[in-house]
Design an enzyme around this catalytic site. Structure first.
Site, mmCIF file in Angstrom:
data_model
loop_
_atom_site.group_PDB
_atom_site.id
_atom_site.type_symbol
_atom_site.label_atom_id
_atom_site.label_comp_id
_atom_site.label_asym_id
_atom_site.label_seq_id
_atom_site.Cartn_x
_atom_site.Cartn_y
_atom_site.Cartn_z
ATOM 1 N N LYS A 75 0.858 -1.193 0.000
ATOM 2 C CA LYS A 75 0.000 0.000 0.000
ATOM 3 C C LYS A 75 0.892 1.240 0.000
ATOM 4 C CE LYS A 75 -3.942 1.872 2.678
ATOM 5 N NZ LYS A 75 -4.824 1.644 3.854
ATOM 6 N N SER A 150 -9.719 1.515 2.707
ATOM 7 C CA SER A 150 -8.858 2.319 1.870
ATOM 8 C C SER A 150 -7.775 1.524 1.134
ATOM 9 C CB SER A 150 -8.192 3.403 2.720
ATOM 10 O OG SER A 150 -7.355 2.805 3.706
ATOM 11 N N SER A 174 -9.913 -0.809 6.978
ATOM 12 C CA SER A 174 -9.331 -0.698 5.635
ATOM 13 C C SER A 174 -8.590 -1.914 5.096
ATOM 14 C CB SER A 174 -8.397 0.511 5.568
ATOM 15 O OG SER A 174 -9.168 1.662 5.428
#
Ligand code: GLN
Length: 473
Positions: A75, A150, A174
């Protein structure tokens, strides 16, 4: 795509090489990245160097790490030295961190091959990956739908068979929510189990890094490789990484598992049915299912949307146009700060900074931040009470299957509600995971959530494995 477990076995035996596995991953990225917008940056050169060093070590007959040759996606809020790290924000555009996150160093030491940086909601604020300055990520299973967020890019990388593993971060859901929407295992470890050093902070008291994988064993292998004490993070737990893979087949016989009404009520019917079937599958393997209610969970969302923005407003004060990335010049420093932040932050980030600043301001602090802290304390004792009677808890991960792109962007409250079932765990600092169990509307995957007390990861993985076997995987 091969599992991480299989790749490690084949790399070690000489049946394949880390370089060949990397080639496959890069081909898969090239095939669909334009369509899905998964990777913001692919570090082909660095990945090749790492794969070659794994292959060279094997050629020399040296022992290699537990993730030898496994391609992995990161990420883009995890710092990797010299590699652009944006948090999907214009404000960090062009910034290259001078150091790597502890998890990145541990992955490299374990022989994993980081392939690149994945898209996210700006500063991890969102539930659909639509709040990215670089465009939304699409769900590989149905590109008209969101992958969740996210950590949507990391989930999509694994769901699209680009990499067998990925890392995300979970502040309010997330990792678990996109895992559910993409048909993956996603784990929110106990707070402090995984070092946050080099994770760009959103809400420091809630943030945790954790794995995405297609199967439970792969997720356990990844968590073992990144967990354990790190002196660079003052909130890091003192112990070394727990042993997880060794306990994966421990089963659930004799365990008491609480089916939490408040983690099911309000979910779509297809999701409810999956959770009930999961309870039956666990019971069939010898668990006792106890139906219970934890009404405090219903306060989680409101408390989170005070506490997380409050911490964010403080953490994001550092993006002032001086130290990182973007600067918009103006007549004096204050005007430069303002112009930089106006141009650099997206709408959702600005909304959170305003909410958080307001909640912390003199005169409102007690009414908002102070109250929310009290709710957090209630949440911690509600969980602790429940775990006096049961070993684990069971509920839904998300209220629905993956929703359509654009369907919630104009309604922040609807978007926030995606995390209604995941947020309580973050407030308590406990562990939880989402495991795919059945499909729902439009044949899309459903995730069920297993929750446990701090440091209960081995039990959670064993229970998840029972569900995986029940699904014939
Ligand atoms: N969707 C939640 C939020 O927007 C949680 C995000 C996260 O876990 N990073 O804050």
């Amino acid at each position: 795509m091969k599992s991480a477990e299989q790749i490690v076995r084949d790399v070690r035996s000489g049946a394949t090489t880390a370089s060949a596995e990397l080639d496959d991953a890069l081909l898969a990225v090239k095939a669909r990245n334009e369509e899905l917008n998964v990777f913001l940056y692919v570090d082909e050169e660095g990945a090749r160097r790492q794969a070659e060093s794994v292959d060279a070590a094997i050629a020399r007959g040296e022992s290699v790490g537990p993730l030898a040759g496994v391609p992995i996606a990161l990420k883009d809020n995890l710092c990797q030295r010299g590699i652009p790290t944006t948090c999907s924000s214009r404000i960090l555009e062009g910034w290259r961190p001078p150091y790597s996150a502890t998890v990145v160093d541990r992955l490299l030491a374990a022989g994993a091959v980081p392939v690149g940086k994945t898209n996210l909601d700006e500063f991890a604020m969102g539930s659909s990956t639509e709040n990215s300055a670089f465009g939304p990520t699409r769900n590989p299973l149905d590109p008209t739908r969101v992958p969740g967020g996210s950590s949507g890019g990391s989930a999509a990388a694994v769901a699209a068979d680009m990499t067998p593993l990925a890392l995300g971060s979970d502040t309010g859901g997330s990792i678990r929510q996109p895992a559910a929407l993409c048909g993956l295992i996603g784990v929110k470890p106990t707070y402090g189990l995984v070092s946050r050093y080099g994770l760009i902070a959103f809400a420091s008291s809630l943030d945790q890094i954790g794995p995405f994988a297609k199967n439970v064993t792969d997720a356990a292998m990844l968590l073992e490789a990144i967990a354990g004490h790190d002196e660079m993070d003052s909130t890091s737990l003192p112990e070394p990484a727990p042993s997880l893979v060794a306990h994966i087949n421990d089963g659930v016989a004799g365990k008491r598992i609480g089916l939490v009404r408040d983690l099911v009520d309000g979910a779509d019917e297809d999701v409810v049915q999956s959770v009930l079937r999961a309870a039956e599958a666990l019971a069939a393997e010898g668990a006792t299912i106890v139906e219970l209610s934890i009404p405090e969970f219903r306060l989680g969302l409101s408390a989170y949307y005070i506490l997380a923005p409050a911490e964010a407003s403080s953490n994001l004060a550092r993006y002032d146009g001086v130290r990182y990335g973007l600067r918009v010049n103006a007549d004096d420093v204050t005007a430069m700060n303002e112009a930089t932040r106006t141009a650099g932050f997206g709408d959702e980030v600005k909304r959170r900074i305003m909410l958080g600043t307001y909640a912390l301001s003199a005169g409102y602090y007690d009414a908002y931040y102070g109250q929310a802290l009290k709710v957090r304390t209630m949440m911690i004792s509600a969980f602790a009470n429940a775990y006096r009677d049961v070993d684990l808890l069971l509920g839904a991960t998300t209220p629905s299957v993956a929703f359509e792109l654009g369907s919630k962007v104009s309604d922040p409250m609807a978007m926030y509600l995606s995390d209604i079932f995941t947020i309580p765990t973050n407030l308590a600092g406990d562990a939880a995971l989402s495991v795919p169990f059945g499909t729902g509307e439009h044949d899309l995957p459903i995730g069920v959530q297993l929750l446990g007390p701090g440091r209960s990861e081995a039990k959670l993985f064993a229970a998840a494995r029972v569900l995986e076997i029940a699904e014939g995987r």
